[in-house]
Design an enzyme around this catalytic site. Structure first.
Site, short mmCIF file in Angstrom:
data_model
loop_
_atom_site.label_atom_id
_atom_site.label_comp_id
_atom_site.label_asym_id
_atom_site.label_seq_id
_atom_site.Cartn_x
_atom_site.Cartn_y
_atom_site.Cartn_z
N GLY A 185 0.84 -1.20 0.00
CA GLY A 185 0.00 0.00 0.00
C GLY A 185 0.87 1.24 0.00
O GLY A 185 0.49 2.29 0.53
N THR A 197 0.38 5.37 -2.04
CA THR A 197 -0.35 6.57 -1.61
C THR A 197 -0.34 6.66 -0.07
O THR A 197 0.10 5.74 0.62
CB THR A 197 -1.85 6.48 -2.04
OG1 THR A 197 -2.37 5.24 -1.53
CG2 THR A 197 -2.01 6.53 -3.55
N TYR A 248 -8.54 0.09 17.56
CA TYR A 248 -9.70 -0.80 17.69
C TYR A 248 -9.34 -2.28 17.46
O TYR A 248 -10.19 -3.14 17.54
CB TYR A 248 -10.92 -0.32 16.90
CG TYR A 248 -10.82 -0.23 15.39
CD1 TYR A 248 -10.56 -1.34 14.60
CD2 TYR A 248 -11.07 0.98 14.75
CE1 TYR A 248 -10.53 -1.26 13.22
CE2 TYR A 248 -11.04 1.08 13.37
CZ TYR A 248 -10.76 -0.06 12.61
OH TYR A 248 -10.72 0.03 11.24
N PRO A 284 -6.40 8.99 13.67
CA PRO A 284 -6.66 9.58 12.36
C PRO A 284 -5.51 10.45 11.85
O PRO A 284 -5.11 11.40 12.50
CB PRO A 284 -7.91 10.43 12.59
CG PRO A 284 -8.36 10.19 13.98
CD PRO A 284 -7.28 9.50 14.72
#
Ligand code: HXC
Length: 286
Positions: free
Chosen positions: A16, A19, A148, A191
């Site tokens: 991955g 990007t 999580y 985030p």
């Protein structure tokens, strides 16, 4: 913060890596002397990413690879060894995720996310691990998780289950493969703005603002911060750390966990009088 060229002579595979956070980590590794294999399903993404790595003076190969397919992953590791000499660092960063009420998921939706995140990470770990064992030099593996993985989270059950599996794999292999000089660690990012995750998980400005307000440090992470942590964990700087997962989330998950943490998120000017009133009202004695 790091010695120049501290990753000199090492080959890093970043899945991955075309990007987002994967690309930020790859560019940082290149700046510190590593050679890169940038892998992603999209050849277009990996080719432009590899070009950016080369512009920084490092060697880079772009590989279109679907981590769900073990034969493609094995071929990628063979190419890394043939073209760049070795497989020293693996970053399992490729992920797939979307918000969906669990009762609306199809079995194939669940299988797709598990396939990318859990099986894909295993495929890369197996193929890279075999090379690291055969070379006798060992290496480092870094799994990109999320908090999580241990708290669980509604609406992302396939991702939560898959990341929990990768967390278990991180700890298991840290012990099993230590004898081969392979260290395995994880990062649990909160985030960090990226096009892919943002579109899938925080598509409206209101959702992004609400996510930011949940973070005690009241901001999203910066790619540079995550890339620095990744360098630390894949390099010799962290030589005695294995099996651990470092959280980098501005305090987000702990804020959600503590019984009274909502008070820490409110204005102290409102909270202090409230607590003082509670104290003056409390009963003395038994
Ligand atoms: C419900 C969905 C869905 C959605 C796909 N599906 N999107 N179900 N809600 N939004 C279902 C499809 O209907 C299908 O099931 C199955 O999933 C496979 O879908 P495809 O589109 O055929 O799969 P594919 O093209 O392989 O795409 C995989 C993907 C896609 C996961 C769906 O989003 C992807 O490639 N994402 C990569 C980028 C990404 O997601 N980045 C975010 C990672 S962030 P049926 O039964 O209909 O065939 C992250 C960190 C989280 O994970 C931490 C944040 C703090």
């Amino acid at each position: 913060m790091f010695k120049e060229r501290c990753l000199e002579g090492r080959t890093a595979i970043v899945t991955g890596g075309g990007t987002g956070l994967g690309l930020s980590m790859a560019l940082k590794f290149a700046d510190l002397g590593a050679n890169l294999v940038i892998a992603s399903r999209s050849l277009e993404h990996v080719e432009s990413a590899a070009e950016r790595v080369r512009e920084r003076g490092a060697k880079a190969i772009a590989v279109a690879c679907d981590v769900r397919k073990f034969e493609e992953v094995e071929a990628m590791m063979d190419r890394a060894e043939e073209d760049l000499g070795s497989v020293d660092i693996l970053v399992n960063n490729a992920a797939g995720n979307f918000l969906c009420p669990t009762e609306d998921l199809t079995p194939n939706a669940f299988a797709t996310v598990i396939g990318i995140v859990l099986q894909g990470s295993f495929h890369c770990t197996l193929a890279a691990g075999r090379k690291m064992i055969a070379s006798g030099k060992g290496g480092t593996m870094l799994n990109i998780l999320t908090s999580y993985a241990w708290t669980g989270s509604g609406f992302v059950v396939p991702s939560a289950a898959a990341k929990a599996g990768v967390l278990a794999m991180t700890r298991s292999l840290a012990v099993e493969w230590a004898k081969y000089k392979i260290r395995v660690n994880g990062i649990a990012p909160g985030p960090f703005p990226t096009e892919g995750a943002w579109a899938a998980l925080l598509p409206t400005p209101e959702m992004a603002e609400a996510a930011k307000n949940k973070i005690p440090l009241k901001r999203f992470g910066e790619h540079e911060e995550l890339a620095n942590l990744a360098v630390y964990l894949v390099s010799d700087y962290s030589g005695y750390i294995t099996g651990d997962t470092v959280t980098i989330d501005g305090g987000e998950w702990l804020a959600g966990a503590g019984e009274f943490n909502q008070l820490a998120m409110a204005d102290p000017a409102a909270v202090k009088p409230l607590i003082a009133a509670m104290r003056s009202g409390q009963k003395k004695g038994g």
